[in-house]
Structure formats: structure tokens, C-alpha cells
Design an enzyme around this catalytic site. Structure first.
Site, PDB file in Angstrom:
ATOM      1  N   HIS A  26       0.795  -1.079  -0.094  1.00 45.91           N
ATOM      2  CA  HIS A  26       0.020   0.070   0.020  1.00 45.91           C
ATOM      3  C   HIS A  26       0.813   1.190   0.148  1.00 45.91           C
ATOM      4  O   HIS A  26       0.693   2.245  -0.881  1.00 45.91           O
ATOM      5  CB  HIS A  26      -0.687  -0.070   1.434  1.00 45.91           C
ATOM      6  CG  HIS A  26      -1.803   1.164   1.325  1.00 45.91           C
ATOM      7  ND1 HIS A  26      -3.256   0.943   1.029  1.00 45.91           N
ATOM      8  CD2 HIS A  26      -1.633   2.454   1.506  1.00 45.91           C
ATOM      9  CE1 HIS A  26      -3.722   2.247   1.320  1.00 45.91           C
ATOM     10  NE2 HIS A  26      -2.922   3.188   1.613  1.00 45.91           N
ATOM     11  N   GLU A  27       1.662   1.354   0.978  1.00 48.58           N
ATOM     12  CA  GLU A  27       2.607   2.583   1.052  1.00 48.58           C
ATOM     13  C   GLU A  27       3.656   2.530  -0.135  1.00 48.58           C
ATOM     14  O   GLU A  27       4.025   3.772  -0.650  1.00 48.58           O
ATOM     15  CB  GLU A  27       3.165   2.685   2.463  1.00 48.58           C
ATOM     16  CG  GLU A  27       2.482   2.718   3.570  1.00 48.58           C
ATOM     17  CD  GLU A  27       1.380   3.818   3.576  1.00 48.58           C
ATOM     18  OE1 GLU A  27       1.913   4.933   2.988  1.00 48.58           O
ATOM     19  OE2 GLU A  27       0.195   3.531   4.216  1.00 48.58           O
ATOM     20  N   HIS A  30       1.971   4.213  -3.062  1.00 54.11           N
ATOM     21  CA  HIS A  30       1.832   5.517  -2.873  1.00 54.11           C
ATOM     22  C   HIS A  30       3.228   6.302  -3.443  1.00 54.11           C
ATOM     23  O   HIS A  30       3.197   7.141  -4.086  1.00 54.11           O
ATOM     24  CB  HIS A  30       1.477   6.080  -1.602  1.00 54.11           C
ATOM     25  CG  HIS A  30       0.055   5.934  -1.035  1.00 54.11           C
ATOM     26  ND1 HIS A  30      -0.978   6.169  -1.801  1.00 54.11           N
ATOM     27  CD2 HIS A  30      -0.409   5.374   0.098  1.00 54.11           C
ATOM     28  CE1 HIS A  30      -2.048   5.953  -1.191  1.00 54.11           C
ATOM     29  NE2 HIS A  30      -1.857   5.523   0.021  1.00 54.11           N
TER      30      HIS A  30
END
Length: 218
Positions: A26-27, A30
Site C-alpha cells: 500500500h505505502e 503511494h
């Protein structure tokens, strides 16, 4: 001890591995999309990596096991470096939840691939148990992070979708984001805000993907 945990002791290893993968991707998503749009802030801080150590927040991770909710370390993003700030902002915000959607779909593909090949019959119970939690938690993170509450990705998407003169007003709410988030999650208000959405959207999404991959891979 188990009464103080959000998951059973049997589920803890599966949840721990899933969160390590889910939060990391997820990170990383980003950071990667921000970098592709011209912002190297996350890269310069060592966040453009799939090493979980750089993304997991100790307190946020621990709270998931105790309270059932938590967080990873937010990826730093500097909109100043984006050539098209609104488009880049939306894409960066969407990237995180989409990574969890793709991971959930990967879980279905692996499971029904095993079922379709006949290999599932000889597998230990731990495999389907892990894949079930892996799918459920990743799809939960996908839906949850798209909720329009600060500091979630859904709120940031709305910030970039609204007219420019409204964005500063929405940005003011970010300073209260953590407090709003906690109130909505741990107070009875969650029965009127977060839970109705999750209790309707999440089962529909899981069921729809399950039927799709069942028909496709078996």
C-alpha cells in the site's frame, strides 16, 4: 489473553503476515506513483522500497491486533513537484487502495488456481485459512481507505476532485483527522458512519470477486 485481542490466537500469524504484505505494498504504491509523477520525496526518505521495516508503524500495527484498526507510516508527498497536481494527487491516493484490491484478487487467483488444478485437496489447513484472511483483510483495506474521512485516501481523493477554491477549506479538517478517525471508529458513531458502509460494500465486493474467479478458474 485472547479476550484482549481483536483476533483469535490461531489467526494472529496469518494476520501478521497479511498486514506486513498489505501495508508494505500500500505505502510502496503511494511512493512509486508519486515518484513517477515527479515527486522524489518518498524515494529520498527510503520509502520507495518493499522492505516492511520502512513502512510499518509499531503502534499502528499493534493496535490492529488489540482494537481491530490501525495504520502504517504515511508516505510523504510534496505536491509542489507534480506537473499536474490534481491528477497526480488523485493517482497517488488511489494507488494505495488499488494495491490492496490487486492483492485480494491475487489471493483468489491462487486459491482457485489450486482448486482448479486439484492441488487444494492435499494442502494443510493453514493454506486456505491464510488465503481467506489475506483476501478479506486486503479487500477490507481497499474499501476502508476509500472512505471519505480524513486522513484516509478517500478524503484526499475528494480534496483533488472538488473545485480549487474549496480544497483549502477541506484541508483545514486534516489537522483534526486523527481525532475524527478515532471518534468514528471507537465510539457508537461507527454504527452510523463506517460500519454501514463496510457491512454492505465489503461483503458485496468479496462475494462478487469470489463468484467471478470461481467461474473463471474452476
Amino acid at each position: 489473553m485472547e479476550q484482549f485481542l481483536a483476533f483469535s490466537l490461531k489467526e494472529i500469524p496469518y494476520v501478521a503476515i497479511t498486514l506486513m504484505i498489505a501495508f508494505t505494498f500500500h505505502e510502496f504504491a503511494h511512493a512509486y506513483v508519486a515518484y513517477r509523477f515527479g515527486d522524489s520525496t518518498a524515494k529520498n526518505q527510503g520509502r520507495l522500497t518493499l522492505n516492511p521495516i520502512h513502512h510499518l508503524d509499531p503502534i499502528g500495527t499493534l493496535l490492529i491486533f488489540i482494537a481491530g484498526f490501525g495504520w502504517a507510516r504515511p508516505v510523504p508527498v510534496n505536491r509542489f513537484f507534480f506537473k499536474k497536481p490534481r491528477l497526480a494527487g488523485i493517482m497517488v491516493s488511489v494507488a494505495g487502495p488499488v494495491s490492496n484490491l490487486l492483492l485480494g484478487m491475487l489471493g483468489f487467483i491462487i486459491w482457485y488456481g489450486l482448486v482448479g488444478s486439484g492441488l487444494s485437496a492435499g494442502l494443510p489447513e493453514a493454506v486456505p485459512n491464510f488465503l481467506d484472511i489475506f483476501i478479506q483483510l486486503n479487500l477490507l483495506l481497499f474499501v476502508f481507505n476509500l472512505l471519505p474521512f480524513p486522513p484516509l485516501d478517500g478524503f484526499r481523493i475528494i480534496e483533488d476532485l472538488v473545485p480549487a477554491h474549496i480544497r483549502p477549506k477541506l484541508t483545514q479538517f486534516e489537522q483534526y483527522g486523527a481525532l475524527i478517525f478515532i471518534i468514528l471508529v471507537i465510539t457508537p458513531l461507527d454504527q452510523y458512519t463506517i460500519h454501514p458502509i463496510l457491512n454492505n460494500v465489503l461483503p458485496t465486493l468479496v462475494g462478487g470477486l469470489n463468484d467471478f474467479f470461481y467461474q473463471l478458474l474452476t
